[in-house]
Enzyme design. Structure first.
Site, PDB file in Angstrom:
ATOM      1  N   CYS A  66      -6.086  12.007  -4.703  1.00 39.93           N
ATOM      2  CA  CYS A  66      -4.638  11.859  -4.521  1.00 39.93           C
ATOM      3  C   CYS A  66      -3.931  11.744  -5.864  1.00 39.93           C
ATOM      4  O   CYS A  66      -2.857  12.339  -6.065  1.00 39.93           O
ATOM      5  CB  CYS A  66      -4.338  10.651  -3.642  1.00 39.93           C
ATOM      6  SG  CYS A  66      -4.749  10.883  -1.906  1.00 39.93           S
ATOM      7  N   TYR A 118       0.849  -1.192   0.000  1.00 39.32           N
ATOM      8  CA  TYR A 118       0.000   0.000   0.000  1.00 39.32           C
ATOM      9  C   TYR A 118       0.887   1.244   0.000  1.00 39.32           C
ATOM     10  O   TYR A 118       0.907   2.029   0.932  1.00 39.32           O
ATOM     11  CB  TYR A 118      -0.913  -0.053   1.232  1.00 39.32           C
ATOM     12  CG  TYR A 118      -1.961   1.032   1.320  1.00 39.32           C
ATOM     13  CD1 TYR A 118      -2.585   1.541   0.190  1.00 39.32           C
ATOM     14  CD2 TYR A 118      -2.327   1.539   2.557  1.00 39.32           C
ATOM     15  CE1 TYR A 118      -3.541   2.522   0.282  1.00 39.32           C
ATOM     16  CE2 TYR A 118      -3.287   2.522   2.674  1.00 39.32           C
ATOM     17  CZ  TYR A 118      -3.892   3.018   1.529  1.00 39.32           C
ATOM     18  OH  TYR A 118      -4.842   4.011   1.626  1.00 39.32           O
ATOM     19  N   SER A 129      -0.208  -1.358  13.536  1.00 38.80           N
ATOM     20  CA  SER A 129      -1.457  -1.975  13.093  1.00 38.80           C
ATOM     21  C   SER A 129      -1.522  -3.442  13.521  1.00 38.80           C
ATOM     22  O   SER A 129      -0.666  -4.244  13.139  1.00 38.80           O
ATOM     23  CB  SER A 129      -1.577  -1.874  11.565  1.00 38.80           C
ATOM     24  OG  SER A 129      -2.597  -2.730  11.087  1.00 38.80           O
ATOM     25  N   GLN A 139      -1.874  -5.680  10.401  1.00 40.92           N
ATOM     26  CA  GLN A 139      -0.613  -5.876   9.687  1.00 40.92           C
ATOM     27  C   GLN A 139       0.323  -6.792  10.463  1.00 40.92           C
ATOM     28  O   GLN A 139       0.968  -7.676   9.883  1.00 40.92           O
ATOM     29  CB  GLN A 139       0.049  -4.524   9.423  1.00 40.92           C
ATOM     30  CG  GLN A 139      -0.701  -3.673   8.415  1.00 40.92           C
ATOM     31  CD  GLN A 139      -0.058  -2.321   8.198  1.00 40.92           C
ATOM     32  OE1 GLN A 139       0.759  -1.859   8.996  1.00 40.92           O
ATOM     33  NE2 GLN A 139      -0.426  -1.652   7.119  1.00 40.92           N
ATOM     34  N   THR A 189       5.305  -2.067  13.377  1.00 40.97           N
ATOM     35  CA  THR A 189       4.035  -1.499  12.934  1.00 40.97           C
ATOM     36  C   THR A 189       3.147  -1.257  14.142  1.00 40.97           C
ATOM     37  O   THR A 189       3.304  -1.925  15.174  1.00 40.97           O
ATOM     38  CB  THR A 189       3.313  -2.437  11.938  1.00 40.97           C
ATOM     39  OG1 THR A 189       2.053  -1.851  11.560  1.00 40.97           O
ATOM     40  CG2 THR A 189       3.047  -3.805  12.544  1.00 40.97           C
ATOM     41  N   ASP A 233      12.872  -2.125   9.311  1.00 42.47           N
ATOM     42  CA  ASP A 233      11.846  -1.510   8.470  1.00 42.47           C
ATOM     43  C   ASP A 233      10.844  -0.793   9.385  1.00 42.47           C
ATOM     44  O   ASP A 233      10.059  -1.440  10.089  1.00 42.47           O
ATOM     45  CB  ASP A 233      11.143  -2.576   7.620  1.00 42.47           C
ATOM     46  CG  ASP A 233      10.270  -1.979   6.532  1.00 42.47           C
ATOM     47  OD1 ASP A 233      10.438  -0.787   6.227  1.00 42.47           O
ATOM     48  OD2 ASP A 233       9.421  -2.712   5.984  1.00 42.47           O
ATOM     49  N   GLY A 252       4.203  -2.139   7.245  1.00 40.06           N
ATOM     50  CA  GLY A 252       3.023  -2.509   6.468  1.00 40.06           C
ATOM     51  C   GLY A 252       2.743  -3.989   6.554  1.00 40.06           C
ATOM     52  O   GLY A 252       2.854  -4.607   7.622  1.00 40.06           O
ATOM     53  N   TRP A 253       2.386  -4.585   5.412  1.00 42.71           N
ATOM     54  CA  TRP A 253       2.090  -6.016   5.371  1.00 42.71           C
ATOM     55  C   TRP A 253       3.345  -6.853   5.103  1.00 42.71           C
ATOM     56  O   TRP A 253       3.254  -8.022   4.781  1.00 42.71           O
ATOM     57  CB  TRP A 253       1.008  -6.298   4.337  1.00 42.71           C
ATOM     58  CG  TRP A 253      -0.366  -5.930   4.828  1.00 42.71           C
ATOM     59  CD1 TRP A 253      -1.195  -6.683   5.613  1.00 42.71           C
ATOM     60  CD2 TRP A 253      -1.070  -4.707   4.590  1.00 42.71           C
ATOM     61  NE1 TRP A 253      -2.363  -6.010   5.867  1.00 42.71           N
ATOM     62  CE2 TRP A 253      -2.312  -4.786   5.265  1.00 42.71           C
ATOM     63  CE3 TRP A 253      -0.774  -3.537   3.893  1.00 42.71           C
ATOM     64  CZ2 TRP A 253      -3.253  -3.762   5.236  1.00 42.71           C
ATOM     65  CZ3 TRP A 253      -1.706  -2.510   3.872  1.00 42.71           C
ATOM     66  CH2 TRP A 253      -2.925  -2.627   4.539  1.00 42.71           C
ATOM     67  N   GLY A 254       4.512  -6.234   5.228  1.00 46.61           N
ATOM     68  CA  GLY A 254       5.757  -6.990   5.319  1.00 46.61           C
ATOM     69  C   GLY A 254       6.442  -7.370   4.036  1.00 46.61           C
ATOM     70  O   GLY A 254       7.471  -8.056   4.076  1.00 46.61           O
TER      71      GLY A 254
END
Length: 394
Positions: free
Chosen positions: A357, A133, A196, A199, A194, A170, A174-176
């Site tokens: 965006c 993302y 989240s 996540q 993270t 990192d 995020g989702w790695g």
């Protein structure tokens, strides 16, 4: 009558391209010269006081709830608003109110979870299978979104000139995908952080799936909670500094410096404004609570203030525009599924967000930069030319 006078003045200044507007009384008026590029229908008056308070919020909410309908390309219409010299995006009379934002550890966690913990099932519907993302990197015009996201991951890691067996942190993993690619393809020992829960759970499952327990770990914690004495050979951080807030940018780059070994390299990738830092009221209220887009020189100052030096700087503005356009196509393909998950207002909100965006990048209102920085003399441990960045390891 007063409302029509206000909107006539407001609309004739706000778009660089000609358009047609049908008002709540059924009357239609053309603005600009030439063939209209879009048709706007305003079903009922939007209170003038709300437009004057913050036009971005008032108009965005009116689109979300169906008060405004657009016949035409929404991305192009918003681009036209960014290009107009007297647009509500630029006129300080229409951006007086901004939602308050706090960036304490507790508020930062809430902000991240409000956005990313909508649910993996939601993001899985329209992201590519890497669950990335952030801005993709289109090496060729024919690259799929999936290929472009793979390209981006390798582009980032290769800039670090990674050596097998070394360590990578990192920040905002995020989702790695990045950290796990660094472990699988580059044999690095990686740590991701993270805020989240969604996540974190996903990355944990991927570590187990690929048997990377000896090379990879993910932590559910604020980057500011990392032990001060823990240092890494490399640091990556993608789409992270936009969340920390203006008041915390110095601390963010200080954290990078603290956890980077001497002569280590970091690749910081994030949305930046070349014109200086800014906040969008509607996005801040509805999409990214607490978001702040820092200026280019603002980031550079924090980098040098924290004993870091820039070795390479790259703009990926056009890449992010295309990434958002690809996401929006995917999103609209699954529009009915998203409506079932949430409701029509949520769908209109996210469609507006993605297209707005894309327009912001298209117009040059915002940019996305990759800052390759080193702790110590610039590029001391990196090759002397950029050729190494193009070497393929995928």
């Amino acid at each position: 009558m007063l409302e029509k006078v206000f909107y006539n003045e407001f609309l004739k200044r706000s778009f660089a391209e000609p358009l047609e507007v049908t008002f709540w009384d059924g009357k239609t008026k053309k603005y600009g010269h030439g063939t209209p590029k879009a048709h706007i229908t305003i079903h009922k008056p939007i209170p003038i006081r709300e437009v004057k308070k913050n036009a971005s919020i008032a108009l965005g909410e009116a689109y979300m709830n169906g008060t405004i309908e657009i016949d035409g390309n929404l991305e192009d219409l918003i681009t036209s608003a960014y290009q107009a010299a007297d647009s509500f995006f630029r006129d300080k009379r229409f951006i007086k109110f901004l939602p308050k934002a706090s960036h304490s550890e507790s508020e930062s966690k809430k902000d991240v979870q409000d956005h990313y913990d909508i649910g993996n099932d939601f993001y899985r519907l329209w992201l590519d299978k890497t669950m990335t993302y952030s801005c993709a990197y289109f090496e060729k015009p024919t690259d799929s979104l999936y290929q472009a996201q793979e390209n981006k991951i390798h582009h980032i890691i290769q800039k670090l000139h990674p050596q097998p067996g070394r360590t990578l942190l990192d920040i905002g993993c995020g989702w790695g995908t990045l950290m796990l690619t660094a472990a699988k393809k580059y044999n690095l020992r990686v740590t991701g952080v993270t805020l989240s829960q969604e996540q974190y759970d996903y990355v944990q499952s991927q570590i187990k799936k690929y048997g990377l327990e000896n090379l990879a770990e993910v932590r559910l914690e604020d980057y500011r909670e990392l032990p001060k004495d823990e240092q890494f050979d490399y640091i990556t951080s993608v789409g992270m500094f936009e969340h920390v807030g203006k008041e915390n940018l110095g601390e963010y780059f200080e954290t990078v410096s603290t956890h980077l070994k001497d002569n280590g390299s970091a690749l910081i990738h994030g949305i930046t404004r070349q014109q200086g830092g800014a906040v969008n009221g509607w996005i801040n209220k509805w999409i990214f609570p607490g978001g702040y887009i820092p200026g280019l020189t603002e980031n550079i100052q924090h980098i040098v203030d924290n004993r870091l030096q820039v070795y390479d700087l790259e703009s990926l503005r056009r890449h992010y525009q295309r990434t958002l356009e690809e996401w929006d196509k995917n999103f609209n393909r699954v529009r009915s599924e998203v409506t079932e998950m949430f409701d029509e207002q949520f769908v209109r909100m996210w469609d507006l967000y993605l297209q707005a965006c894309a327009a912001s990048f298209k117009s040059g209102n915002i940019d996305v930069m990759q800052y390759l920085i080193t702790k110590g003399p610039s590029g001391a441990s990196l090759p002397m030319t950029r050729d190494y960045m193009a070497e393929k390891n995928n």
